[in-house]
Design an enzyme around this catalytic site. Structure first.
Site, PDB file in Angstrom:
ATOM      1  CG  LEU A  53     -82.827  38.651  34.483  1.00  0.00           C
ATOM      2  CD1 LEU A  53     -83.559  38.201  35.744  1.00  0.00           C
ATOM      3  CD2 LEU A  53     -83.328  40.021  34.038  1.00  0.00           C
ATOM      4  CE1 TYR A  54     -81.063  39.171  29.891  1.00  0.00           C
ATOM      5  CE2 TYR A  54     -79.084  38.640  28.664  1.00  0.00           C
ATOM      6  CZ  TYR A  54     -80.035  39.550  29.040  1.00  0.00           C
ATOM      7  OH  TYR A  54     -79.973  40.838  28.567  1.00  0.00           O
ATOM      8  CB  SER A  55     -83.564  32.413  30.670  1.00  0.00           C
ATOM      9  OG  SER A  55     -83.122  31.050  30.849  1.00  0.00           O
ATOM     10  N   GLY A  64     -78.787  32.860  35.226  1.00  0.00           N
ATOM     11  CA  GLY A  64     -77.399  32.436  35.003  1.00  0.00           C
ATOM     12  C   GLY A  64     -77.255  31.327  33.980  1.00  0.00           C
ATOM     13  CD  GLU A  65     -81.050  29.347  34.250  1.00  0.00           C
ATOM     14  OE1 GLU A  65     -81.433  28.787  35.293  1.00  0.00           O
ATOM     15  OE2 GLU A  65     -81.120  30.590  34.080  1.00  0.00           O
TER      16      GLU A  65
END
Length: 314
Positions: A53-55, A64-65
């Site tokens: 989920l991030y961000s 996925g970052e």
């Protein structure tokens, strides 16, 4: 050298402070993230936490970052075998929920972004009450059997659903949860202590609490009349308005002063000393924020200090 702690019934041994990756690729760009990761690893840290989920909440981001940054760091440092990577499934905008097909697709995307062929600890990020625990546990067990995941964890789940999941694993001889990531800290004890904590203790799981510093409130930088430049400032500031928050800060100030430690260090040391907790989870945007977090791994509070904080936060 700080001793590593066993994670539940798994064969994983973790540093007693988990490094939160939610800021990587968000408030810390790749260069800053690499610096924090390098400093954490240099201090003996081996337990890095992220999620698919991030961000996704940042305009222009997909989710996925953080995994991508961590994957790039591991690839550039060549240290995959030296770090334990925990990530989560179920929260990514394109892979929401815990249907078996979602878990199967989500893990492949996480493996791709992390540039690895296995994940050390794989959490269900948010429970999905519409999906039977049997379907969730069976899908997770298949990932373990395939060698894509080493150990399983759950987050944001009720005691009832956690117990049902563990019972099904035991009954069918399937991989079981070994860790729980609950919302738990000195000013937020109610959601974890009680039935959920009892379930964790009874089944020999390890807790890795998130919001361990209450969105920054337990660093001590939020005081009446002060303004803090942080995306979490509004949430942290709400604790100032409660009697519990004020009492906790007073106790933390006293103990930190007496021990020559940072307020954040003492708050994390209290959490680390709780019976089911193996490693509090905290994040750092800069290397300057890291020493106060790392120091918690070595700070052992006395029984009197622990009691003072427990009473102040009741």
């Amino acid at each position: 050298m700080t001793a590593l702690r066993p994670l539940g019934s798994s064969d994983l041994h973790v540093f007693p402070l988990a490094l939160g990756g939610n800021v990587f690729g968000w408030t810390a760009d790749e260069t800053a993230s690499f610096a924090v990761l390098d400093a954490y690893a240099a201090a003996g840290g081996n337990f890095i936490d992220t999620a698919d989920l991030y961000s996704a909440w940042v305009p222009g981001h997909q989710g996925g970052e953080s995994e991508t940054v961590i994957g790039n760091w591991i690839a550039s440092r060549g240290n995959r075998s030296e770090v334990l990577v925990a990530t989560k499934v179920g929260g990514h905008p394109q892979y929401k929920g815990l249907r078996a097909a979602t878990i199967k697709s989500g893990v492949e995307e996480s493996l791709r972004r992390l540039r690895t062929d296995y994940i050390d600890l794989y959490y269900t990020h948010f429970d999905d009450p519409e999906v039977p625990v049997e379907e969730i546990v069976t899908a997770l067990d298949q990932l373990v059997k395939a060698g894509k995941v080493r150990a399983l964890g759950a987050s944001n789940i009720s005691a009832e659903r956690l117990a049902a999941s563990l019972a099904f694993s035991e009954r069918e001889g399937l991989a079981r949860y070994v860790a729980l990531q609950p919302h738990y800290n000195l000013v937020s004890r109610d959601t974890y202590e009680g039935e959920l904590e009892d379930t964790v203790r009874r089944h020999g799981l390890s807790a890795v609490p998130y919001f361990a510093l209450a969105s920054g409130f337990l660093t001590g930088k939020y005081r009446p009349g002060t303004t803090v430049d942080s995306p979490r400032a509004d949430r942290a500031a709400t604790y100032l308005e409660s009697e519990r928050g004020t009492k906790v800060l007073t106790a933390l100030d006293r103990i930190a002063g007496a021990r020559g430690a940072e307020v954040a260090t003492v708050a994390l040391a209290w959490l680390a000393a709780q019976p089911t907790v193996v490693a509090p989870l905290a994040s750092a945007r800069t290397t300057e924020q890291l020493p106060a977090l790392l120091a918690a791994a070595a700070l052992e509070l006395t029984a009197e200090e622990l009691a003072e904080l427990t009473t102040a936060s009741a």
